[in-house]
Design a protein around this motif. Structure first.
Motif, short mmCIF file in Angstrom:
data_model
loop_
_atom_site.label_atom_id
_atom_site.label_comp_id
_atom_site.label_asym_id
_atom_site.label_seq_id
_atom_site.Cartn_x
_atom_site.Cartn_y
_atom_site.Cartn_z
N GLN A 102 0.84 -1.21 0.00
CA GLN A 102 0.00 0.00 0.00
C GLN A 102 0.86 1.25 0.00
OE1 GLN A 102 -3.75 0.46 0.41
NE2 GLN A 102 -3.39 -1.39 -0.76
N GLU A 103 1.86 1.26 0.84
CA GLU A 103 2.74 2.42 0.93
C GLU A 103 3.50 2.67 -0.36
OE1 GLU A 103 5.30 3.72 4.55
OE2 GLU A 103 6.60 2.42 3.35
N ASP A 104 3.92 1.59 -1.02
CA ASP A 104 4.72 1.72 -2.24
C ASP A 104 3.87 1.75 -3.51
OD1 ASP A 104 6.87 1.70 -0.56
OD2 ASP A 104 7.46 -0.38 -0.98
N GLY A 105 2.56 1.57 -3.36
CA GLY A 105 1.67 1.61 -4.53
C GLY A 105 1.90 0.50 -5.51
N ILE A 106 2.18 -0.71 -5.02
CA ILE A 106 2.46 -1.87 -5.88
C ILE A 106 1.55 -3.05 -5.50
CG2 ILE A 106 4.84 -1.20 -6.29
CD1 ILE A 106 5.72 -3.19 -4.16
N GLY A 107 1.56 -4.05 -6.35
CA GLY A 107 0.76 -5.24 -6.09
C GLY A 107 1.58 -6.50 -5.98
N SER A 108 2.86 -6.39 -6.22
CA SER A 108 3.78 -7.52 -6.08
C SER A 108 5.19 -6.94 -6.10
CB SER A 108 3.60 -8.54 -7.21
OG SER A 108 3.93 -7.96 -8.46
N SER A 109 6.16 -7.77 -5.73
CA SER A 109 7.53 -7.26 -5.72
C SER A 109 8.53 -8.41 -5.72
CB SER A 109 7.76 -6.41 -4.46
OG SER A 109 9.10 -5.95 -4.41
N PRO A 110 9.65 -8.24 -6.44
CA PRO A 110 10.71 -9.25 -6.42
C PRO A 110 11.51 -9.21 -5.12
CG PRO A 110 11.38 -7.41 -7.77
CD PRO A 110 9.96 -7.16 -7.40
N ALA A 111 11.32 -8.14 -4.34
CA ALA A 111 12.07 -8.00 -3.08
C ALA A 111 11.20 -7.26 -2.06
CB ALA A 111 13.36 -7.24 -3.32
N ILE A 112 10.98 -7.88 -0.92
CA ILE A 112 10.23 -7.24 0.15
C ILE A 112 11.20 -6.49 1.05
CG2 ILE A 112 10.27 -9.05 1.93
CD1 ILE A 112 7.05 -7.41 0.74
N LYS A 113 10.84 -5.30 1.47
CA LYS A 113 11.76 -4.49 2.28
C LYS A 113 11.62 -4.79 3.77
CE LYS A 113 10.18 -0.65 0.57
NZ LYS A 113 9.94 0.78 0.24
N GLY A 114 10.47 -5.25 4.19
CA GLY A 114 10.27 -5.54 5.60
C GLY A 114 9.94 -4.31 6.42
N THR A 115 9.34 -3.30 5.78
CA THR A 115 9.03 -2.04 6.45
C THR A 115 8.18 -2.23 7.70
OG1 THR A 115 9.01 -1.00 4.25
CG2 THR A 115 8.08 0.27 6.08
N TYR A 116 7.27 -3.19 7.66
CA TYR A 116 6.31 -3.35 8.75
C TYR A 116 6.50 -4.65 9.54
CZ TYR A 116 4.08 0.66 6.65
OH TYR A 116 3.84 1.93 6.17
N LEU A 117 7.71 -5.16 9.54
CA LEU A 117 7.95 -6.40 10.29
C LEU A 117 7.94 -6.18 11.80
CD1 LEU A 117 10.54 -8.32 8.10
CD2 LEU A 117 8.06 -8.60 8.25
N ASP A 118 8.16 -4.96 12.26
CA ASP A 118 8.00 -4.69 13.69
C ASP A 118 6.54 -4.87 14.11
OD1 ASP A 118 10.66 -4.17 14.05
OD2 ASP A 118 10.46 -1.98 14.04
N ALA A 119 5.63 -4.47 13.23
CA ALA A 119 4.21 -4.64 13.51
C ALA A 119 3.85 -6.13 13.52
CB ALA A 119 3.38 -3.90 12.47
N TYR A 120 4.46 -6.89 12.61
CA TYR A 120 4.27 -8.35 12.55
C TYR A 120 4.73 -8.97 13.87
CZ TYR A 120 4.87 -13.05 10.38
OH TYR A 120 4.81 -14.38 10.05
N LYS A 121 5.85 -8.50 14.38
CA LYS A 121 6.37 -9.00 15.65
C LYS A 121 5.41 -8.67 16.79
CE LYS A 121 10.39 -8.65 18.78
NZ LYS A 121 9.62 -8.33 19.99
N ASN A 122 4.88 -7.46 16.79
CA ASN A 122 3.99 -7.04 17.87
C ASN A 122 2.75 -7.93 17.97
OD1 ASN A 122 5.71 -4.95 18.54
ND2 ASN A 122 4.58 -3.40 17.38
N ILE A 123 2.12 -8.23 16.84
CA ILE A 123 0.90 -9.03 16.89
C ILE A 123 1.23 -10.49 17.21
CG2 ILE A 123 0.86 -9.42 14.38
CD1 ILE A 123 -2.23 -9.00 16.68
N PHE A 124 2.35 -10.99 16.67
CA PHE A 124 2.74 -12.37 16.97
C PHE A 124 3.08 -12.52 18.45
CE2 PHE A 124 5.75 -16.04 16.85
CZ PHE A 124 4.86 -16.98 16.38
N ASP A 125 3.81 -11.55 18.99
CA ASP A 125 4.11 -11.57 20.43
C ASP A 125 2.84 -11.56 21.26
OD1 ASP A 125 6.84 -11.63 20.07
OD2 ASP A 125 7.16 -9.50 20.49
N LEU A 126 1.88 -10.76 20.84
CA LEU A 126 0.61 -10.69 21.58
C LEU A 126 -0.08 -12.05 21.58
CD1 LEU A 126 -1.10 -8.50 23.04
CD2 LEU A 126 -2.49 -8.38 20.94
N TYR A 127 -0.07 -12.71 20.44
CA TYR A 127 -0.67 -14.05 20.34
C TYR A 127 0.01 -15.04 21.28
CZ TYR A 127 -3.13 -13.00 15.87
OH TYR A 127 -3.94 -12.51 14.89
N ILE A 128 1.33 -15.15 21.18
CA ILE A 128 2.02 -16.24 21.87
C ILE A 128 2.19 -16.00 23.36
CG2 ILE A 128 3.21 -16.86 19.73
CD1 ILE A 128 5.79 -15.70 20.88
#
Length: 447
Positions: free
Chosen positions: A232-258
Motif C-alpha cells: 500500500q505504501e509503495d503503490g504496488i501489487g507484487s515485488s521481487p524484493a520485500i523491504k520488511g518495512t512493517y515487520l515490527d508490527a508483525y512482531k507485535n501481533i505475533f508476540d501478543l498471540y504467543i
C-alpha cells in the motif's frame, strides 16, 4: 513432451507455492486421505445443465468441503448422466497431488491454482476461459486470472479471515467487540484477560500452533499484513524484493498471540490446528485467528450472536477504517490437455454449479461460500455477513497479497524462524532474515 513436463514439475512440487486459503493449507480439516466418488445415473438431463458427452474429474483443494462436493457431483450426474468424479487432496498436499495426477492418463479435467504465482506452474495446462459461460457469469473481471488476453482461471469463492471472537467470554471479561478498534485496544484487552486468567477461567488467544496443520495461519495469513501495508505504501501489487518495512508490527501481533494464549510459547511447535480450534469451541479462549471457512465448526457450538470476527490490527495504517482480510486464492482451471468432450463437460458442470438452484444453494448454505457470480445465493455464514457489514460501514478490506509470496519454501523458512523464536532458540532477526533475504532468493530461484 507434455508428460515429461508434468513429471519434472512433480519433482519440484515441494518448492512450488502450495494453495492456501482458505481451504486446504489455510483451513486444514483432519488429516484426510484423498477421497474419490463417481456418481452416474440414467436420469434425464435437467434444463439448467444440458447433457453433454464426456466426463468430469475434479481435483478438489478444500478437504473441509469434500462431502458437499461429492453430493453436488452426484446430483449433477443424476440430472445429466454425465459422470463426475471428485478427488480431494489430503490437507497440505495439493501441489504434489496435482503434479502426480496430471502425469496420469486420466488426469483431472478441473483443478485449482492459488493466483498468479500458482498459475505460473500450470499456465500451459489451462484452457482459455474467455469465451466460456462461467466467465460471462462473473460479477467482475477482477475475479478472473487473465494474462495476454486469455482467461486461465476463474475465482469461485471469496473468503475473509480475522480474529474470531467469543462475544460471551469477552463480555465476562468486561468488554464488548466495539471496545476493540485498534492494536492498542486489542493489546489492552488481551493482557488484562491474561492477568485475570485464573479468575476468569479462560485465556485471551487460542494456541498459535506452529505444527504444519496450523502454521499457515501465521507464516501466510498473518504474514499478509506486513506485505499488504508495504505494498500500500509503495503503490504496488507484487515485488521481487520485500523491504520488511512493517515487520515490527508483525512482531507485535505475533508476540501478543504467543504471550497471551492457552499455552507456553515453547509448546507451540507441537500445537495443531485441530487443538487450536478445539480450544475455541470449548470456551478456553476468547480469540482465534481464522477465517469464514471456520463457520461450519463454530456454528455447531455457538449461536451467530455469540461470535463475531474482528480485523487483525497490527498498529499501522488507518485502523479506524480497517476491515477484514478479504479475497480469494481459489481459482478453477480447466485442463486444456483433456479430450474435447471432457472439456465441454467440465465447462458445463462448473457453470451449472454457479447458476443452478442446486449448485448455488449448496455453495452458499452447505459450503458457506460467497461466490462472485450473478446468480449467487446469499450465504448464511455469520462471518461473511460480518465482512459485508464492515464494507457497508465504509471499512476497507485488507487484500490478500500472500498469493505473491515467492514460494512454499519461503513460507516454510518463515515458519521455521517463527517456531524457533517462539521457543526461545532463535531471534526475531532470524525471522526478518527469512522474510526479507528469503524472499529475494526464492523470487530469483522461481523466476
Amino acid at each position: 513432451m507434455r508428460m515429461k513436463k508434468v513429471l519434472a514439475m512433480g519433482m519440484t512440487a515441494v518448492t512450488a507455492l502450495s494453495l492456501v486459503a482458505c481451504g486446504n493449507n489455510s483451513a486444514p480439516a483432519a488429516d484426510t486421505t484423498a477421497a474419490e466418488t463417481t456418481a452416474t445415473t440414467d436420469a434425464a438431463p435437467a434444463q439448467d445443465a444440458p447433457a453433454a458427452e464426456g466426463q468430469v474429474y475434479y481435483l478438489n483443494f478444500k478437504p473441509e468441503q469434500d462431502e458437499q462436493w461429492q453430493k453436488l457431483a452426484a446430483t449433477y450426474t443424476e440430472q445429466t448422466g454425465v459422470p463426475v468424479t471428485v478427488v480431494t487432496a489430503a490437507s497440505g498436499t495439493y501441489e504434489e497431488t496435482l503434479a502426480a495426477e496430471m502425469g496420469k492418463s486420466e488426469a483431472p479435467t478441473l483443478f485449482q491454482v492459488n493466483g498468479p504465482v500458482g498459475l505460473a506452474n500450470w499456465k500451459d495446462y489451462c484452457y482459455d476461459l474467455s469465451e466460456s459461460d462461467i466467465y460471462g457469469n462473473l460479477t467482475s473481471d477482477a475475479f478472473a486470472l487473465e494474462e495476454d488476453g486469455a482467461v486461465y482461471g476463474i475465482a469461485y469463492v471469496i473468503e475473509s479471515y480475522g480474529i474470531i471472537t467469543n462475544v460471551k467470554l469477552l463480555d465476562q471479561a468486561g468488554y464488548k467487540p466495539e471496545d476493540i478498534k485498534s492494536f492498542e485496544d486489542l493489546k489492552k484487552v488481551a493482557e488484562d484477560i491474561t492477568a485475570r486468567k485464573d479468575e476468569l477461567g479462560f485465556a485471551a488467544f487460542t494456541s498459535a500452533g506452529l505444527d504444519a496443520s496450523s502454521d499457515w495461519r501465521f507464516k501466510t495469513h498473518l504474514a499478509n499484513l506486513p506485505i499488504y501495508f508495504e505494498y500500500q505504501e509503495d503503490g504496488i501489487g507484487s515485488s521481487p524484493a520485500i523491504k520488511g518495512t512493517y515487520l515490527d508490527a508483525y512482531k507485535n501481533i505475533f508476540d501478543l498471540y504467543i504471550n497471551n494464549s492457552t499455552c507456553d510459547p515453547k509448546e507451540l511447535s507441537g500445537k495443531t490446528g485441530d487443538e487450536s480450534e478445539a480450544e475455541f469451541l470449548n470456551g478456553e479462549a476468547v480469540f482465534f485467528q481464522n477465517g469464514s471457512w471456520e463457520y461450519g465448526a463454530v456454528s455447531g457450538v455457538y449461536a451467530d450472536e455469540d461470535v463475531t470476527m474482528l480485523p487483525i490490527y497490527v498498529g499501522v495504517g488507518d485502523e479506524a477504517n480497517q476491515g477484514l482480510c478479504t479475497g480469494t486464492e481459489n481459482y478453477w482451471c480447466v485442463n486444456a490437455e483433456a479430450e474435447a468432450e471432457d472439456i465441454k463437460a467440465t465447462l458445463d458442470f462448473i457453470n451449472w454449479c454457479v447458476i443452478s438452484e442446486e449448485g448455488t444453494t449448496t455453495m452458499a448454505n452447505d459450503m458457506g461460500f460467497t461466490i462472485p457470480f450473478k446468480n449467487a445465493v446469499e450465504s448464511p455464514n455469520a462471518f461473511v455477513k460480518t465482512d459485508a457489514a464492515y464494507t457497508a460501514a465504509g471499512k476497507t478490506p485488507v487484500s490478500w497479497n500472500f498469493t505473491t509470496m515467492p514460494s512454499e519454501t519461503w513460507k516454510d523458512g518463515v515458519g521455521s524462524a517463527l517456531t524457533a523464536y517462539a521457543a526461545g532458540t532463535g531471534s526475531w532477526d532470524d525471522v526478518v532474515s527469512a522474510f526479507v533475504d528469503g524472499w529475494a532468493s526464492e523470487y530469483a530461484a522461481t523466476h
